[in-house]
Design a protein around this motif. Structure first.
Motif, PDB file in Angstrom:
ATOM      1  N   TRP A 137       0.826  -1.213   0.000  1.00 43.33           N
ATOM      2  CA  TRP A 137       0.000   0.000   0.000  1.00 43.33           C
ATOM      3  C   TRP A 137       0.856   1.256   0.000  1.00 43.33           C
ATOM      4  CZ3 TRP A 137      -3.642  -1.667   4.565  1.00 43.33           C
ATOM      5  CH2 TRP A 137      -4.479  -2.702   4.140  1.00 43.33           C
ATOM      6  N   GLY A 196       2.681   1.894  -3.221  1.00 41.07           N
ATOM      7  CA  GLY A 196       1.805   2.094  -4.365  1.00 41.07           C
ATOM      8  C   GLY A 196       1.677   0.887  -5.288  1.00 41.07           C
ATOM      9  N   HIS A 197       2.082  -0.282  -4.822  1.00 44.12           N
ATOM     10  CA  HIS A 197       1.970  -1.498  -5.619  1.00 44.12           C
ATOM     11  C   HIS A 197       0.539  -2.018  -5.633  1.00 44.12           C
ATOM     12  CE1 HIS A 197       6.429  -2.141  -5.774  1.00 44.12           C
ATOM     13  NE2 HIS A 197       6.320  -1.337  -4.748  1.00 44.12           N
ATOM     14  N   GLU A 198      -0.199  -1.742  -4.573  1.00 40.00           N
ATOM     15  CA  GLU A 198      -1.600  -2.151  -4.457  1.00 40.00           C
ATOM     16  C   GLU A 198      -2.392  -1.012  -3.831  1.00 40.00           C
ATOM     17  OE1 GLU A 198      -2.086  -5.749  -2.196  1.00 40.00           O
ATOM     18  OE2 GLU A 198      -0.516  -6.783  -3.317  1.00 40.00           O
ATOM     19  N   GLN A 199      -3.690  -0.999  -4.111  1.00 41.54           N
ATOM     20  CA  GLN A 199      -4.596  -0.026  -3.503  1.00 41.54           C
ATOM     21  C   GLN A 199      -5.255  -0.664  -2.290  1.00 41.54           C
ATOM     22  OE1 GLN A 199      -5.188   3.188  -4.311  1.00 41.54           O
ATOM     23  NE2 GLN A 199      -6.634   3.363  -2.631  1.00 41.54           N
ATOM     24  N   CYS A 200      -5.237   0.033  -1.184  1.00 44.10           N
ATOM     25  CA  CYS A 200      -5.913  -0.452   0.016  1.00 44.10           C
ATOM     26  C   CYS A 200      -7.419  -0.470  -0.234  1.00 44.10           C
ATOM     27  CB  CYS A 200      -5.567   0.462   1.193  1.00 44.10           C
ATOM     28  SG  CYS A 200      -6.443   0.044   2.701  1.00 44.10           S
ATOM     29  N   PRO A 201      -8.088  -1.592   0.032  1.00 44.08           N
ATOM     30  CA  PRO A 201      -9.522  -1.680  -0.236  1.00 44.08           C
ATOM     31  C   PRO A 201     -10.394  -0.915   0.761  1.00 44.08           C
ATOM     32  CG  PRO A 201      -8.739  -3.735   0.697  1.00 44.08           C
ATOM     33  CD  PRO A 201      -7.532  -2.870   0.484  1.00 44.08           C
ATOM     34  N   PRO A 254     -11.435   2.397   2.477  1.00 46.21           N
ATOM     35  CA  PRO A 254     -11.258   3.832   2.217  1.00 46.21           C
ATOM     36  C   PRO A 254     -10.636   4.604   3.379  1.00 46.21           C
ATOM     37  CG  PRO A 254     -13.480   3.141   1.616  1.00 46.21           C
ATOM     38  CD  PRO A 254     -12.820   1.975   2.302  1.00 46.21           C
ATOM     39  N   ALA A 300      -6.986   3.672   3.434  1.00 45.35           N
ATOM     40  CA  ALA A 300      -6.332   4.254   2.258  1.00 45.35           C
ATOM     41  C   ALA A 300      -6.029   5.736   2.493  1.00 45.35           C
ATOM     42  CB  ALA A 300      -7.200   4.069   1.018  1.00 45.35           C
ATOM     43  N   GLU A 301      -6.950   6.443   3.108  1.00 45.20           N
ATOM     44  CA  GLU A 301      -6.735   7.862   3.417  1.00 45.20           C
ATOM     45  C   GLU A 301      -5.612   8.018   4.443  1.00 45.20           C
ATOM     46  OE1 GLU A 301      -6.861  11.853   3.343  1.00 45.20           O
ATOM     47  OE2 GLU A 301      -7.955  10.542   1.982  1.00 45.20           O
ATOM     48  N   ILE A 317      -2.253   7.711   2.801  1.00 42.21           N
ATOM     49  CA  ILE A 317      -1.887   8.969   2.149  1.00 42.21           C
ATOM     50  C   ILE A 317      -1.364   9.976   3.154  1.00 42.21           C
ATOM     51  CG2 ILE A 317      -2.842  10.970   0.922  1.00 42.21           C
ATOM     52  CD1 ILE A 317      -4.773   8.910  -0.440  1.00 42.21           C
TER      53      ILE A 317
END
Length: 79
Positions: A54, A57-62, A64, A67-68, A71
């Protein structure tokens, strides 16, 4: 969770994660809202390979919210 436990949880098996989490905790954690502190603690419960993917940037955290937080932590990593 008490700050000492959060600091301990930030000590990971991967140096790449240590250099992201430790400065964030030292400079930002105390200013987070209770909700955001809980989200950060939830993030720390993730497995190192998953977190690494995550943050790099290899995968997107599912999730939200997580994921925020990824960032936010990444944004703090720059000096």
């Amino acid at each position: 969770m008490k700050i000492a436990r959060v600091r301990w949880a930030c000590r990971r098996g991967m140096l790449e994660l240590d250099v992201l989490f430790q400065p964030f905790v030292e400079s930002q954690y105390e200013q987070l809202s209770t909700k955001d502190k809980n989200i950060f603690v939830r993030l720390l419960e993730g497995e190192d390979p998953e977190l690494f993917a995550w943050f790099m940037g290899h995968e997107q955290c599912p999730d939200p919210e997580l994921a925020e937080m990824v960032i936010r932590v990444r944004g703090r990593a720059a000096p």
